[in-house]
Motif scaffolding. Structure first.
Motif, PDB file in Angstrom:
ATOM      1  N   GLN A   8      85.592  46.196  30.897  1.00  0.00           N
ATOM      2  CA  GLN A   8      84.307  45.612  31.275  1.00  0.00           C
ATOM      3  C   GLN A   8      84.433  44.783  32.548  1.00  0.00           C
ATOM      4  O   GLN A   8      83.540  44.792  33.389  1.00  0.00           O
ATOM      5  CB  GLN A   8      83.752  44.779  30.127  1.00  0.00           C
ATOM      6  CG  GLN A   8      83.239  45.647  28.985  1.00  0.00           C
ATOM      7  CD  GLN A   8      82.788  44.871  27.766  1.00  0.00           C
ATOM      8  OE1 GLN A   8      83.198  43.730  27.564  1.00  0.00           O
ATOM      9  NE2 GLN A   8      81.962  45.510  26.951  1.00  0.00           N
ATOM     10  N   ASN A   9      85.548  44.079  32.712  1.00  0.00           N
ATOM     11  CA  ASN A   9      85.776  43.323  33.945  1.00  0.00           C
ATOM     12  C   ASN A   9      85.860  44.267  35.148  1.00  0.00           C
ATOM     13  O   ASN A   9      85.309  43.976  36.208  1.00  0.00           O
ATOM     14  CB  ASN A   9      87.052  42.490  33.843  1.00  0.00           C
ATOM     15  CG  ASN A   9      86.851  41.224  33.039  1.00  0.00           C
ATOM     16  OD1 ASN A   9      85.719  40.786  32.847  1.00  0.00           O
ATOM     17  ND2 ASN A   9      87.942  40.649  32.564  1.00  0.00           N
ATOM     18  N   GLN A  10      86.558  45.389  34.988  1.00  0.00           N
ATOM     19  CA  GLN A  10      86.684  46.365  36.072  1.00  0.00           C
ATOM     20  C   GLN A  10      85.327  46.994  36.386  1.00  0.00           C
ATOM     21  O   GLN A  10      85.000  47.218  37.539  1.00  0.00           O
ATOM     22  CB  GLN A  10      87.700  47.452  35.720  1.00  0.00           C
ATOM     23  CG  GLN A  10      89.137  46.986  35.760  1.00  0.00           C
ATOM     24  CD  GLN A  10      89.526  46.464  37.139  1.00  0.00           C
ATOM     25  OE1 GLN A  10      89.570  45.268  37.356  1.00  0.00           O
ATOM     26  NE2 GLN A  10      89.792  47.373  38.054  1.00  0.00           N
ATOM     27  N   LYS A  11      84.540  47.263  35.347  1.00  0.00           N
ATOM     28  CA  LYS A  11      83.218  47.854  35.541  1.00  0.00           C
ATOM     29  C   LYS A  11      82.337  46.918  36.362  1.00  0.00           C
ATOM     30  O   LYS A  11      81.584  47.363  37.235  1.00  0.00           O
ATOM     31  CB  LYS A  11      82.567  48.146  34.190  1.00  0.00           C
ATOM     32  CG  LYS A  11      81.182  48.744  34.304  1.00  0.00           C
ATOM     33  CD  LYS A  11      80.544  48.955  32.951  1.00  0.00           C
ATOM     34  CE  LYS A  11      79.108  49.411  33.145  1.00  0.00           C
ATOM     35  NZ  LYS A  11      78.347  49.341  31.920  1.00  0.00           N
ATOM     36  N   ASN A  12      82.430  45.625  36.103  1.00  0.00           N
ATOM     37  CA  ASN A  12      81.624  44.651  36.829  1.00  0.00           C
ATOM     38  C   ASN A  12      81.997  44.581  38.304  1.00  0.00           C
ATOM     39  O   ASN A  12      81.190  44.169  39.125  1.00  0.00           O
ATOM     40  CB  ASN A  12      81.740  43.267  36.189  1.00  0.00           C
ATOM     41  CG  ASN A  12      81.106  43.234  34.813  1.00  0.00           C
ATOM     42  OD1 ASN A  12      80.215  44.019  34.511  1.00  0.00           O
ATOM     43  ND2 ASN A  12      81.586  42.335  33.965  1.00  0.00           N
ATOM     44  N   LYS A  13      83.194  45.018  38.660  1.00  0.00           N
ATOM     45  CA  LYS A  13      83.649  44.995  40.053  1.00  0.00           C
ATOM     46  C   LYS A  13      83.213  46.239  40.831  1.00  0.00           C
ATOM     47  O   LYS A  13      83.303  46.269  42.040  1.00  0.00           O
ATOM     48  CB  LYS A  13      85.176  44.900  40.108  1.00  0.00           C
ATOM     49  CG  LYS A  13      85.721  43.587  39.596  1.00  0.00           C
ATOM     50  CD  LYS A  13      87.236  43.594  39.664  1.00  0.00           C
ATOM     51  CE  LYS A  13      87.816  42.345  39.024  1.00  0.00           C
ATOM     52  NZ  LYS A  13      89.287  42.376  39.040  1.00  0.00           N
ATOM     53  N   LEU A  14      82.743  47.276  40.096  1.00  0.00           N
ATOM     54  CA  LEU A  14      82.345  48.513  40.760  1.00  0.00           C
ATOM     55  C   LEU A  14      81.074  48.316  41.574  1.00  0.00           C
ATOM     56  O   LEU A  14      80.165  47.582  41.184  1.00  0.00           O
ATOM     57  CB  LEU A  14      82.117  49.628  39.735  1.00  0.00           C
ATOM     58  CG  LEU A  14      83.344  50.113  38.966  1.00  0.00           C
ATOM     59  CD1 LEU A  14      82.915  51.118  37.889  1.00  0.00           C
ATOM     60  CD2 LEU A  14      84.351  50.741  39.904  1.00  0.00           C
ATOM     61  N   LYS A  15      81.016  49.023  42.691  1.00  0.00           N
ATOM     62  CA  LYS A  15      79.847  48.986  43.549  1.00  0.00           C
ATOM     63  C   LYS A  15      78.761  49.873  42.931  1.00  0.00           C
ATOM     64  O   LYS A  15      79.032  50.968  42.444  1.00  0.00           O
ATOM     65  CB  LYS A  15      80.231  49.532  44.925  1.00  0.00           C
ATOM     66  CG  LYS A  15      79.135  49.551  45.923  1.00  0.00           C
ATOM     67  CD  LYS A  15      79.640  50.131  47.246  1.00  0.00           C
ATOM     68  CE  LYS A  15      78.488  50.329  48.196  1.00  0.00           C
ATOM     69  NZ  LYS A  15      78.917  50.998  49.413  1.00  0.00           N
TER      70      LYS A  15
END
Length: 191
Positions: A8-15
């Motif tokens: 979820q943290n990585q998903k939030n970093k996606l453009k």
């Protein structure tokens, strides 16, 4: 931190991205995140061809090829066609018609198709009666049968047969599976 939390943290970093989606009925939408906005609602999901492709092409003695637009009585009468070989498309014509159920997919085994088609074409040609071989667009299935005919009865290589048919009807393009099977055929020994 759990694996799910890391994802979820990585998903939030996606453009964020914007995607244009065209449905089969031609409706177009823009998707951005969870938002969906309709655009160009009155367009088709394909190119509309309003010109008929109704001129059969003579590729060899008595052998015409074309699209389903050629398989109408007015064209058949104009070109003195006595037989029609329909590949995957049923038509209602006033002349002798043979229908072969055939899908235009690379997995289709053309050997079975050619066993039915080539003798039929040969009988028409040796009787000196014009035959039209057609499918939907006259591009893949039709060209496959015409090329195989030239390989078998005219004892041409694949490339020679392909070049002749392509020079007469530039739109032809056997699908990748058909082409591979055609390339493996031996001149004079197809069926």
């Amino acid at each position: 931190m759990s694996f799910l939390d890391k994802l979820q943290n990585q998903k939030n970093k996606l453009k964020g991205t914007e995607t244009i989606v065209t449905t089969v009925d031609g409706q177009r939408y823009v998707e951005k995140g969870s938002e969906v906005t309709a655009i160009c609602p009155n367009t088709y999901g394909f190119v509309v061809d309003t010109k008929p492709d109704n001129i059969p092409i003579l590729v060899s003695d008595y052998l015409y090829i074309g699209s389903q637009d050629c398989a109408v009585n007015s064209v058949i009468e104009a070109y003195n066609i006595k037989h029609v070989l329909s590949l995957g498309i049923k038509v209602d014509v006033v002349v002798n018609n043979k229908f072969i159920n055939c899908l235009d997919v690379p997995e289709t085994k053309i050997k079975d198709l050619l066993t039915e088609c080539l003798p039929f074409i040969w009988r028409c040609v040796t009787s000196k009666e014009y035959i039209l071989v057609h499918c939907n667009a006259g591009v893949s299935r039709t060209s496959t049968v015409a090329i195989a005919y030239l390989i078998h009865y005219k004892r041409m290589t694949f490339q020679e047969a392909y070049d002749i048919v392509k020079s007469k009807r530039p739109a032809i393009q056997p699908n990748a599976g058909f082409r591979k099977q055609l390339e493996a055929l031996t001149p004079g020994n197809v069926i």
